[in-house]
Design a protein around this motif. Structure first.
Motif, PDB file in Angstrom:
ATOM      1  N   VAL A  82       0.842  -1.198   0.000  1.00 15.45           N
ATOM      2  CA  VAL A  82       0.000   0.000   0.000  1.00 15.45           C
ATOM      3  C   VAL A  82       0.879   1.251   0.000  1.00 15.45           C
ATOM      4  CG1 VAL A  82      -1.680   1.331   1.326  1.00 15.45           C
ATOM      5  CG2 VAL A  82      -1.976  -1.130   1.072  1.00 15.45           C
ATOM      6  N   LEU A  83       1.916   1.266   0.822  1.00 15.42           N
ATOM      7  CA  LEU A  83       2.805   2.429   0.891  1.00 15.42           C
ATOM      8  C   LEU A  83       3.523   2.690  -0.431  1.00 15.42           C
ATOM      9  CD1 LEU A  83       4.372   1.948   4.437  1.00 15.42           C
ATOM     10  CD2 LEU A  83       2.934   3.856   3.687  1.00 15.42           C
ATOM     11  N   SER A  84       3.796   1.648  -1.182  1.00 16.46           N
ATOM     12  CA  SER A  84       4.476   1.821  -2.469  1.00 16.46           C
ATOM     13  C   SER A  84       3.542   2.402  -3.532  1.00 16.46           C
ATOM     14  CB  SER A  84       5.037   0.488  -2.961  1.00 16.46           C
ATOM     15  OG  SER A  84       3.986  -0.366  -3.389  1.00 16.46           O
ATOM     16  N   GLY A  85       2.249   2.393  -3.271  1.00 15.32           N
ATOM     17  CA  GLY A  85       1.282   2.888  -4.241  1.00 15.32           C
ATOM     18  C   GLY A  85       0.781   1.810  -5.180  1.00 15.32           C
ATOM     19  N   LYS A  86       1.359   0.633  -5.085  1.00 12.78           N
ATOM     20  CA  LYS A  86       1.000  -0.480  -5.972  1.00 12.78           C
ATOM     21  C   LYS A  86      -0.463  -0.885  -5.815  1.00 12.78           C
ATOM     22  CE  LYS A  86       2.392  -5.263  -6.809  1.00 12.78           C
ATOM     23  NZ  LYS A  86       3.295  -6.333  -6.363  1.00 12.78           N
ATOM     24  N   ALA A  87      -0.935  -0.962  -4.583  1.00 12.79           N
ATOM     25  CA  ALA A  87      -2.322  -1.384  -4.334  1.00 12.79           C
ATOM     26  C   ALA A  87      -3.312  -0.373  -4.914  1.00 12.79           C
ATOM     27  CB  ALA A  87      -2.565  -1.565  -2.845  1.00 12.79           C
ATOM     28  N   ALA A  88      -3.043   0.906  -4.715  1.00 11.75           N
ATOM     29  CA  ALA A  88      -3.947   1.941  -5.231  1.00 11.75           C
ATOM     30  C   ALA A  88      -3.952   1.945  -6.752  1.00 11.75           C
ATOM     31  CB  ALA A  88      -3.552   3.305  -4.688  1.00 11.75           C
ATOM     32  N   ARG A  89      -2.771   1.838  -7.369  1.00 13.22           N
ATOM     33  CA  ARG A  89      -2.696   1.820  -8.836  1.00 13.22           C
ATOM     34  C   ARG A  89      -3.440   0.634  -9.407  1.00 13.22           C
ATOM     35  NH1 ARG A  89       2.694   3.157  -7.921  1.00 13.22           N
ATOM     36  NH2 ARG A  89       3.297   1.002  -8.270  1.00 13.22           N
ATOM     37  N   THR A  90      -3.254  -0.530  -8.801  1.00  8.95           N
ATOM     38  CA  THR A  90      -3.916  -1.740  -9.286  1.00  8.95           C
ATOM     39  C   THR A  90      -5.430  -1.621  -9.167  1.00  8.95           C
ATOM     40  OG1 THR A  90      -2.006  -3.044  -8.606  1.00  8.95           O
ATOM     41  CG2 THR A  90      -4.050  -4.242  -9.006  1.00  8.95           C
ATOM     42  N   THR A  91      -5.892  -1.102  -8.041  1.00 13.67           N
ATOM     43  CA  THR A  91      -7.331  -0.957  -7.822  1.00 13.67           C
ATOM     44  C   THR A  91      -7.951   0.024  -8.816  1.00 13.67           C
ATOM     45  OG1 THR A  91      -6.998  -1.416  -5.481  1.00 13.67           O
ATOM     46  CG2 THR A  91      -9.084  -0.405  -6.093  1.00 13.67           C
ATOM     47  N   VAL A  92      -7.293   1.150  -9.016  1.00 18.58           N
ATOM     48  CA  VAL A  92      -7.817   2.157  -9.950  1.00 18.58           C
ATOM     49  C   VAL A  92      -7.797   1.624 -11.370  1.00 18.58           C
ATOM     50  CG1 VAL A  92      -7.397   4.441 -10.928  1.00 18.58           C
ATOM     51  CG2 VAL A  92      -7.291   4.119  -8.470  1.00 18.58           C
TER      52      VAL A  92
END
Length: 193
Positions: A82-92
């Motif tokens: 989540v901190l790397s931004g990977k989770a947000a990018r994948t979800t979006v």
């Protein structure tokens, strides 16, 4: 009980990574599922509101501070994702691609109506495609019309490459592989631009 989310965000505001990691570690090590979820929420907030440098620092310190069971390491890895931004990018990316209701027929109709010698029309259609599919990683129209796309030269090629970048904006893993043929190798370039 203290408001750990607000406290962590205050520490983040003053760029105190050590105290932020301390709160995250306490939450992740807790046996309560709600505490793990709160740690993930704090990580999302940090990713959204702070600089990537701070998020990376917190992620690195969190990894160093972790020693324990495989379950604990797994929880910490989730927070670090989540901190790397990977989770947000994948979800979006998943959301945008699944909710895309664009009509490729419009693009095909415009392409057939264009004067084949019109570079302005060519660029306009490429930009229309980019706006329609921005951030979705759906580039089927361009893949089906590679011969037509290759007619772009100089500035138009730059614009076409930028449009591919827009389409694959949230697809970091595949974007560079896709764009590598269009990006110049090293400092030399075959075009004057």
């Amino acid at each position: 009980q203290p408001d750990r989310a607000a406290t962590a965000l205050c520490f983040a505001f003053v760029q105190d990574a050590e105290k932020t990691v301390e709160i995250l570690r306490t939450l992740v090590e807790s046996p309560k599922e709600d505490d793990e979820l709160l740690a993930l929420q704090i990580a999302f907030d940090l990713c959204d509101n702070d600089t990537p440098v701070f998020s990376n620092k917190v992620s690195g310190l969190l990894q160093q501070a972790t020693n324990g069971s495989a379950e604990l390491v797994e929880k910490v890895d989730k927070v670090r994702d989540v901190l790397s931004g990977k989770a947000a990018r994948t979800t979006v990316l998943l959301f945008l691609s699944s909710k895309s209701r664009t009509d490729v027929y419009i693009l095909k109709k415009l392409q057939s109506a264009l004067d084949q010698r019109s570079s302005v029309g060519h660029n306009g259609l490429i930009f229309a495609n980019a706006v329609m599919y921005g951030g979705t990683a759906i580039d089927s129209f361009l893949r089906e019309n590679l011969e037509w796309l290759q007619r772009a030269t100089c500035w138009a090629m730059f614009s076409a490459t930028a449009c591919l970048g827009l389409i694959h904006a949230r697809n970091n893993s595949g974007a560079l592989n896709l764009l590598s043929p269009y990006l110049s190798e090293g400092s030399g370039s075959s075009t004057p631009y």
